[in-house]
Structures are given as C-alpha cells and as structure tokens.
Design a protein around this motif. Structure first.
Motif, short mmCIF file in Angstrom:
data_model
loop_
_atom_site.label_atom_id
_atom_site.label_comp_id
_atom_site.label_asym_id
_atom_site.label_seq_id
_atom_site.Cartn_x
_atom_site.Cartn_y
_atom_site.Cartn_z
N GLU A 186 0.83 -1.21 0.00
CA GLU A 186 0.00 0.00 0.00
C GLU A 186 0.86 1.26 0.00
N GLN A 187 1.94 1.21 0.73
CA GLN A 187 2.86 2.36 0.75
C GLN A 187 3.48 2.58 -0.63
N ALA A 188 3.88 1.49 -1.29
CA ALA A 188 4.47 1.60 -2.63
C ALA A 188 3.48 2.18 -3.63
N LEU A 189 2.19 1.90 -3.40
CA LEU A 189 1.16 2.41 -4.31
C LEU A 189 0.63 3.78 -3.90
N GLY A 190 1.16 4.33 -2.80
CA GLY A 190 0.74 5.66 -2.36
C GLY A 190 -0.49 5.69 -1.49
N PHE A 191 -0.93 4.52 -0.99
CA PHE A 191 -2.10 4.45 -0.12
C PHE A 191 -1.64 4.56 1.34
N HIS A 192 -1.21 5.75 1.74
CA HIS A 192 -0.54 5.90 3.03
C HIS A 192 -1.48 5.73 4.22
N ASP A 193 -2.72 6.18 4.09
CA ASP A 193 -3.65 6.05 5.21
C ASP A 193 -3.93 4.59 5.54
N SER A 194 -4.22 3.79 4.52
CA SER A 194 -4.49 2.37 4.77
C SER A 194 -3.23 1.65 5.21
N CYS A 195 -2.08 2.07 4.69
CA CYS A 195 -0.80 1.49 5.13
C CYS A 195 -0.62 1.68 6.63
N ILE A 196 -0.81 2.90 7.09
CA ILE A 196 -0.64 3.19 8.53
C ILE A 196 -1.69 2.46 9.35
N ASP A 197 -2.93 2.41 8.85
CA ASP A 197 -3.99 1.70 9.58
C ASP A 197 -3.62 0.23 9.79
N HIS A 198 -3.07 -0.41 8.76
CA HIS A 198 -2.73 -1.83 8.88
C HIS A 198 -1.53 -2.03 9.81
N LEU A 199 -0.59 -1.11 9.80
CA LEU A 199 0.55 -1.22 10.72
C LEU A 199 0.10 -0.99 12.16
N LEU A 200 -0.85 -0.09 12.36
CA LEU A 200 -1.41 0.12 13.70
C LEU A 200 -2.15 -1.13 14.17
N GLN A 201 -2.88 -1.76 13.26
CA GLN A 201 -3.58 -3.01 13.59
C GLN A 201 -2.59 -4.08 14.01
N ALA A 202 -1.48 -4.20 13.26
CA ALA A 202 -0.43 -5.17 13.61
C ALA A 202 0.19 -4.83 14.96
N HIS A 203 0.39 -3.54 15.21
CA HIS A 203 1.01 -3.10 16.46
C HIS A 203 0.14 -3.47 17.66
N LEU A 204 -1.15 -3.27 17.54
CA LEU A 204 -2.06 -3.62 18.64
C LEU A 204 -2.05 -5.12 18.91
N ILE A 205 -1.97 -5.92 17.84
CA ILE A 205 -1.91 -7.38 18.02
C ILE A 205 -0.64 -7.74 18.78
N VAL A 206 0.49 -7.17 18.37
CA VAL A 206 1.77 -7.47 19.02
C VAL A 206 1.72 -7.11 20.50
N LEU A 207 1.22 -5.91 20.80
CA LEU A 207 1.17 -5.47 22.21
C LEU A 207 0.25 -6.36 23.05
N SER A 208 -0.75 -6.96 22.43
CA SER A 208 -1.69 -7.80 23.18
C SER A 208 -1.12 -9.17 23.52
N LYS A 209 0.03 -9.51 22.94
CA LYS A 209 0.62 -10.84 23.14
C LYS A 209 1.83 -10.83 24.06
N HIS A 210 1.94 -9.80 24.89
CA HIS A 210 3.04 -9.70 25.87
C HIS A 210 4.42 -9.85 25.18
N PRO A 211 4.74 -8.92 24.28
CA PRO A 211 6.00 -9.04 23.54
C PRO A 211 7.20 -8.65 24.39
N SER A 212 8.39 -8.99 23.90
CA SER A 212 9.61 -8.48 24.52
C SER A 212 9.72 -6.99 24.23
#
Length: 445
Positions: free
Chosen positions: A237-263
C-alpha cells in the motif's frame, strides 16, 4: 457421482508425476510389519514434537536437526516408497525456508518428495486423502522455494496446482471448509509474494487482502499470524501511495503485538514500523503520529543493553533526521550531541555511526556560519572515514572537499600557523578524545 469425483481427484496425481524430473524407482522390499512398531517409530514421534518445540521457541538450528532426524527415522519406519517419507521431506523443506531462508535446500527436498510420491503412485492406491494433502503442501512449498529463487513462472505453475488440488479436495468432501480456508490463506500469501517479487504491486495487493481475510477467518483477527501479512500488505500500500491504509494496517499489527506480551525489542520494532510509515507519507497530519511512535519505540529500548542499546541509538538518529525534515533542527542537533558519548561506548570510537554524527553536527555548524566549530567536527569525521573507507571513497572525498573549502575561511586558515609555532619537535597526531587523561566531555564541541 462419487466415483467420478474420486476419479477426477486421482487424475491430479498425474501432475505429481509430471512434476518429477527423476525417473520412478522400483519399489523396494517392505520392512517386516513388526519393525514399524519398534523404537524407531517412538523416536520419530519424539523428534517431531521436539522439532515443533524448537521452532516455536526460535531455536532454529536445533529444529532443523530434528527435522533431518525425522527424515531418517521415517525411512526406517516406513521404507523408501511411503508417502510419509515425502511428507518428512516436505516438512524439512518448509523448515529450511521458514527457519533459515535456505531456498535451494528447500527445492532439493521437495524434489525428493516428488520422487517418493511417484513411487507411492505405483502401489495399489485407494485415493488416500493424506497423499493429496501431502501433494498440496509439496506444490505449495516448491512454489515458495522457487519464488525465493526468482523462478517466477515455475513458482506460479506449482502454486496453481496446489490451489486446484485443494479446491477439489474440498468439493469431494476430503477436507472440511475450515481446513480449506487455512490452506487458502497460505496460498494467497504466496501468490501475493510472487507478484511482489516481480515488483507488480497492483497485482499483489488483492492477493494480500485475500490472504488477510482467510487468515483472520481461520486464526482469528488478533492472531499473531496476521502480523506479517499486515506488514507486507502495508508495504504494498505504501508503494502504491495508499498511506492512510498502510498506517492503519501497521497500527492493527502493532495492537496485536502489544496484546501478546512481547519483549521490549519486539514492541519497539512494532512501534518503529508505524513511525517509519508516518514519516514516509510526508503529510503534516502524520507528523505527530511519527513522533509519538518514535518516542514509544525508543522508550521500549531506553534501558536496554547490548544490541538493544545499539538499536535505540540508530532509531534515535532516524528520529533526528525526521526532526530536521519538519524544521526542528535545533532539537535534532541537541539530541545528536548528547548521543555521541553513548555511541563511543556502543559502536566504538572509529565507527560509521560516530563519523556520521560528526558529519551532521559539522554541517549544522557550517550552515550557522560557525566555520571553526564545523572544521573541528568535520576533521574528526574525515579521520574516521579515512580509516573505515579509505581516502578515495565518495564519502571521504565529499568530506575532504568540504574541508578544503573551509580551510580557506579566515577563522580557520590562520590556525595551522599558530599551531605550528607551539608544536614540539615530535608530536604524533592523536584524536583529542583519545589522549590519556582526557575525556569526551567536549567531544561535540
């Protein structure tokens, strides 16, 4: 109707035969039936369990060793022409791909699995569903290995075979819908990676979206297995210039990571991905987000040692470059000055990181018209660059060119003559911060 469906599935085994480049071997004498239930089989089960355990705990070397033992023990337990030996080779190929990124070894083991399946086909055969499952995994793994080897046409052919065979297994009731959905998620991800490997982002995008949908359906929306798909999708999405959806998906991934007690390092990496995407959007509305996630990333690593400390300093440098982009140069320079001492201890006195910091600080002094201070810092930078890269490297030459221009400035040009008068008969040139008894308290001056 059932007979015609089974005949239709069996016809796909012809594709297994056609994919095999090695002629079928004659069936060897089977082992005595009693040998199948002796200790090697128990050892095989133990090795399979240990391989899974090592893989889940990221002990990849040990996991591969256990998968290799599984191949040997499977041959002892089942002989050279049993589909389980093909399965063992496919598992080992997947291990080489997933755990060590060794695509050539993976390709070789899938070829061995194809040879075994060819021998299996010569046996009396009653449409064993396990063989078809193994065939799907074989074609898929071969496709992934070929993608890594950049043999895209062959990879596409193997992935297409895996997709058709899995669909027909579903239609004939040989696998349940949930299992098919899980297989589809993996296949769609591989297809997306196939297109992305060819730099065809537009073709890759819908396959990444489908891979995410299937994976969320089979594993759950908060499964860690969604994280790499979300990050790869965001990259497209970033390569195609869809920056809003790119950031939304990275935020979604970030929330998943934080919910799993990461290092701390995993959490830092996850926040860093969001910060980088916000910077690359170059949109004012994402500036606050970039700073927020840079700060979050650095906060996770602030008290870390070793590699964590090194990563903190590198992310901090990246944050400083971002601050300069948005016009906060004074703040960026202040952080860079404070970071020098830590960089000496972490990377060493003569390191690329220290040289780059001196270069940035020197360029800042130069921009402010302070030629004397700029000359000092760029001289230190030049010393390190000359040692690291040699005098003819483009980085060294660029710094030398700036030094040549600076040396003509009045406040700099007069200094060598003054220094010459005070210079003793013999004085080796030693960087000021390395002179015994000196400290680096003024290293950034």
């Amino acid at each position: 109707m059932q007979e015609s469906q089974e005949t239709h599935i069996s016809s796909h085994l012809d594709e297994v035969v056609a994919a095999v480049s090695i002629p079928p071997r004659r069936i060897q004498n089977k082992l005595p039936q009693t040998a199948l239930f002796q200790p090697p089989r128990e050892k095989l089960q133990l090795c399979e369990e240990k391989a899974k355990s090592y893989s889940s705990s990221h002990h990849y070397k040990e996991a591969i060793q256990e998968l290799v033992r599984c191949v040997a023990l499977t041959r002892i337990c089942y002989g050279d022409s049993h589909w389980k030996l093909a399965e063992a080779h496919v598992n080992l190929a997947q291990g080489y791909l997933q755990l060590k990124g060794l695509s050539l070894q993976a390709k070789q083991h899938t070829e061995k699995a194809q040879e075994v399946l060819t021998s299996t086909i010569e046996l009396p055969f009653n449409a064993n569903t396990d063989v078809f499952r193994c065939s799907v995994e074989l074609f898929h793994t071969m496709g992934r290995a070929l993608i890594a080897l950049q043999k895209f046409k062959e990879a596409s052919e193997n992935l297409a075979k895996a997709e058709r065979l899995s669909k027909e297994l579903l239609q004939c009731g040989r696998i349940i819908k949930e299992e098919w959905i899980e297989i589809q998620g993996q296949l769609k991800l591989s297809l997306a990676q196939l297109y992305q490997g060819q730099k065809k982002s537009e073709e890759a995008l819908p396959h990444y979206q489908e891979a995410l949908e299937y994976t969320e359906s089979s594993k759950g929306e908060k499964s860690l297995e969604c994280v790499p798909i979300l990050r790869e999708l965001a990259g497209v999405e970033q390569a195609l210039g869809f920056h809003d959806s790119c950031i939304d998906h990275l935020l979604q991934a970030h929330l998943i990571v934080l919910s799993k007690h990461p290092s701390q390092e995993e959490a830092a990496d996850s926040a860093h991905f969001v910060a980088q995407a916000a910077v690359k959007s170059r949109r004012p509305k994402h500036q606050d987000m970039a700073e927020q996630y840079f700060q979050e990333s650095m906060a996770h690593l602030k008290d870390a040692g070793g590699m964590g400390r090194a990563k903190f300093l590198l992310i901090q440098d990246e944050f400083c470059r971002f601050l300069k982009i948005i016009g906060q140069e004074e703040r960026a320079l202040s952080i860079l000055k404070e970071s020098l001492e830590a960089k000496f201890g972490t990377f060493g006195d003569f390191s690329p990181e220290v040289a780059e910091t001196y270069r940035l600080l020197g360029r800042a002094d130069l921009a402010q018209g302070n030629h004397s201070r700029a000359h000092k810092k760029l001289k230190k930078c030049l010393q390190i660059q000359t040692l690291l890269y040699g005098p003819q490297d483009k980085r060294t030459l660029a710094t030398q060119q700036t030094m040549d221009v600076l040396s003509k400035a009045p406040e700099v040009a007069g200094k060598p003559r003054q220094a010459q008068k005070a210079k003793p008969p013999f004085c080796p040139i030693i960087p000021q911060h390395l002179v015994p008894g000196k400290t680096r308290a003024n290293a950034a001056d």
